[in-house]
Design an enzyme around this catalytic site. Structure first.
Site, PDB file in Angstrom:
ATOM      1  N   ALA A  50      -1.915  12.058   0.899  1.00 44.96           N
ATOM      2  CA  ALA A  50      -3.087  12.880   0.167  1.00 44.96           C
ATOM      3  C   ALA A  50      -4.285  12.898   1.361  1.00 44.96           C
ATOM      4  O   ALA A  50      -4.950  13.988   1.381  1.00 44.96           O
ATOM      5  CB  ALA A  50      -3.480  12.148  -1.038  1.00 44.96           C
TER       6      ALA A  50
ATOM      7  N   LEU B 141       1.894   8.899   4.172  1.00 46.22           N
ATOM      8  CA  LEU B 141       2.391   8.615   2.979  1.00 46.22           C
ATOM      9  C   LEU B 141       1.525   8.586   1.698  1.00 46.22           C
ATOM     10  O   LEU B 141       0.817   7.767   2.033  1.00 46.22           O
ATOM     11  CB  LEU B 141       3.749   7.491   3.137  1.00 46.22           C
ATOM     12  CG  LEU B 141       4.058   6.794   2.012  1.00 46.22           C
ATOM     13  CD1 LEU B 141       4.777   7.832   1.343  1.00 46.22           C
ATOM     14  CD2 LEU B 141       4.559   5.351   2.181  1.00 46.22           C
ATOM     15  N   SER B 142       1.858   8.884   0.784  1.00 48.07           N
ATOM     16  CA  SER B 142       1.200   8.677  -0.652  1.00 48.07           C
ATOM     17  C   SER B 142      -0.254   8.780  -0.375  1.00 48.07           C
ATOM     18  O   SER B 142      -0.664   9.983  -0.189  1.00 48.07           O
ATOM     19  CB  SER B 142       1.681   7.236  -1.090  1.00 48.07           C
ATOM     20  OG  SER B 142       1.425   6.918  -2.267  1.00 48.07           O
ATOM     21  N   ALA B 143      -1.084   7.896  -0.838  1.00 52.00           N
ATOM     22  CA  ALA B 143      -2.626   7.882  -0.377  1.00 52.00           C
ATOM     23  C   ALA B 143      -2.769   8.358   1.002  1.00 52.00           C
ATOM     24  O   ALA B 143      -3.974   9.155   1.102  1.00 52.00           O
ATOM     25  CB  ALA B 143      -3.042   6.503  -0.899  1.00 52.00           C
TER      26      ALA B 143
ATOM     27  N   HIS C 215       9.528   6.630  -4.200  1.00 55.40           N
ATOM     28  CA  HIS C 215       8.307   6.782  -3.542  1.00 55.40           C
ATOM     29  C   HIS C 215       8.492   6.075  -2.320  1.00 55.40           C
ATOM     30  O   HIS C 215       8.382   5.033  -2.176  1.00 55.40           O
ATOM     31  CB  HIS C 215       7.196   6.111  -4.388  1.00 55.40           C
ATOM     32  CG  HIS C 215       5.766   6.701  -3.946  1.00 55.40           C
ATOM     33  ND1 HIS C 215       5.203   7.927  -4.006  1.00 55.40           N
ATOM     34  CD2 HIS C 215       4.702   5.659  -3.597  1.00 55.40           C
ATOM     35  CE1 HIS C 215       4.060   7.898  -3.530  1.00 55.40           C
ATOM     36  NE2 HIS C 215       3.580   6.809  -3.341  1.00 55.40           N
TER      37      HIS C 215
END
Length: 382
Positions: free
Chosen positions: A157, A152-154, A288
Site C-alpha cells: 500500500a 508487500l501488504s502495508a 497473505h
C-alpha cells in the site's frame, strides 16, 4: 479466543480487529543479521524511518535501483532474506534500498499507508523514502531514470502511495497484497478497504493518483500481485489497484493478454505500441504473503517462511523482469546498457527535499481510548 480486556460496545468488525491487534502485541519476529548495510546519511527524515541498502561489489556506473518495502511485523533483513532481492542484485547488477519501519511509528512495524500525513508528497514516511532514494542515487552514481519500487501488504500500500506522490521518481512499481493509494484516510476506511467493502470506481481511484502531485506523465508501469485466498487484504483489492493504474494510464476495456501459469492467472493491459503498462497476477489458493518458488539452487527465488509463501511461482524474478532488470545480465553488461540511458539521466528528476524536520509529538490519550489506539496501531491501522 476473545480478549476479555477489550472494551465493550464496539462493532463486531472493529472488535475482531482489536482482538487480533492485541494478539499481535504479544510478540513478533526480531531483527537478525543479513546481507544489508544500515545507513543514516540522507538529508530529510520527517517520517522517522530507518534505512538499509545493498550495493553489489563492482556495481557498474548508472546502475538501476530497486526500493523494497516490507510488510507488517517484518524487518528489512528478514524480508530481503525471504524475497531474495539482494541475490538478484548480485546476479543482474543493481542496487537495493530497503526502508524499515520503527516501533516508535507503529508497534507492529507497518508502514502507515492510510495516514494522510505519511502519504502526501513532501510529508511523513513518503518524504523520508524519497530522501533515501535521492541519497542512494547520488552517492552511488545510479541512474535516476531506472528507479523501481515494490512492497508487500502495508509495504505494498505504501508502494502505491510512493508511486502516486512521487511518480517522477519511478520507472515502475510492483504491489503485492496491497491497496490503492488514497482509498483510506482513517481507521474505519482502512478496515473497509482491507475487507473489500470500498466501492470507489476506477475513475475515482485514478483521481487519487492524479491529485497526489503535479505530475502529468509519463506514469510508472505497475505490476500487481494478489492471492485469491487472502483474508487479510482480500482479493478485490488486487483488482482495485490494477483499476487505479489502468485509469491513470488511460487503459480501458479488457486486458490485451490473459494467460494461465499453472493454476494462476496473469492479465496485462498494453498501450498502442503493445508495451505492457499494467499487469495483474491472481494467485490461486494463496493467502497473505509474497509468492515464491524456493529451492532453485542459489536462493535467488527466496526462502519460504512467514508471509513468504511457496506457490510454485517466483514473484521476485518476474517482478525483476517486469522492471527490465533481467534483460542484460551481470554488472559489466549492465554498464553497457547504462550508456544508453545516460542521455535520459540528464533530464531525469531527482526530487530535492526540504531540510530535515522532526516529527511532531501526538497528543497523549489515556483510559479506554488509549487502549483502543494502542491496539489499532499494532494492527497497522494507526
Amino acid at each position: 479466543m476473545r480478549d476479555t480486556n477489550l472494551p465493550n460496545g464496539l462493532p463486531a468488525g472493529i472488535s475482531d480487529a482489536l482482538t487480533e491487534a492485541f494478539a499481535g502485541l504479544r510478540g513478533g519476529p526480531q531483527p537478525t543479521a543479513g546481507r544489508l548495510e544500515r545507513f543514516d546519511d540522507f538529508a530529510s527524515n520527517p517520517g522517522a524511518l530507518s534505512a538499509y541498502r545493498y550495493i553489489p561489489a563492482d556495481l557498474a556506473p548508472c546502475a538501476p535501483l530497486v526500493v523494497v518495502l516490507h510488510g507488517c511485523t517484518q524487518h528489512a533483513q528478514g524480508f530481503d532474506r525471504g524475497s531474495g532481492w539482494s541475490h538478484l542484485a548480485d546476479r543482474y547488477g543493481f542496487a537495493l534500498l530497503v526502508p524499515e519501519q520503527t516501533r516508535g511509528n507503529n508497534p507492529n512495524l507497518c508502514f502507515n499507508w492510510f495516514q494522510p500525513k505519511d502519504t502526501a508528497r513532501g510529508e511523513g514516511e513518503v518524504a523520508s523514502i524519497a530522501s533515501m532514494i535521492e541519497a542512494t542515487v547520488t552517492r552511488h552514481g545510479l541512474d535516476p531514470a531506472r528507479v523501481h519500487i515494490t512492497g508487500l501488504s502495508a509495504g505494498g500500500a505504501m508502494t502505491a502511495s510512493m508511486l502516486a506522490a512521487y511518480p517522477d521518481l519511478f520507472a515502475s512499481g510492483a504491489i503485492i497484497a496491497g491497496l490503492p493509494h488514497g482509498i483510506a484516510r482513517n481507521v474505519p476506511q482502512a478496515l473497509d478497504a482491507m475487507a473489500g467493502r470500498s466501492t470507489a470506481d476506477a475513475g475515482s481511484l485514478g483521481d487519487h493518483v492524479r491529485a497526489a502531485s503535479e505530475h502529468q506523465g509519463p506514469w510508472p508501469r505497475v505490476s500487481v500481485w494478489q492471492g485469491n485466498a487472502d483474508h487479510t487484504v482480500v482479493a478485490a483489492n488486487g483488482d482495485a489497484v490494477a483499476a487505479q493504474w489502468r485509469s491513470v494510464h488511460g487503459l480501458e476495456g479488457p486486458p490485451a493478454l490473459t494467460e494461465s501459469i499453472g493454476p494462476h492467472r496473469r492479465s496485462a493491459w498494453t498501450d498502442a505500441e503493445g508495451r505492457e503498462l499494467v499487469e495483474l497476477y491472481a494467485i490461486a489458493g494463496m493467502g497473505h504473503g509474497v509468492p515464491l518458488r524456493p529451492g532453485t539452487g542459489d536462493g535467488e527465488a527466496g526462502t519460504a517462511g512467514a508471509h513468504m509463501l511457496d506457490v510454485g511461482l517466483d514473484s521476485t524474478g518476474r517482478i525483476a523482469a517486469f522492471f527490465g532488470l533481467t534483460e542484460v545480465k551481470g554488472a559489466k553488461a549492465s554498464a553497457a546498457k547504462s550508456k544508453a540511458s545516460t542521455s535520459r539521466k540528464a533530464t531525469a528528476k531527482v526530487v530535492h527535499l526540504p531540510p530535515k524536520a522532526e516529527p511532531k509529538p501526538e497528543p497523549e490519550t489515556t483510559g479506554v481510548q488509549a487502549v483502543i489506539e494502542k491496539a489499532l496501531r499494532a494492527a497497522g491501522l494507526m
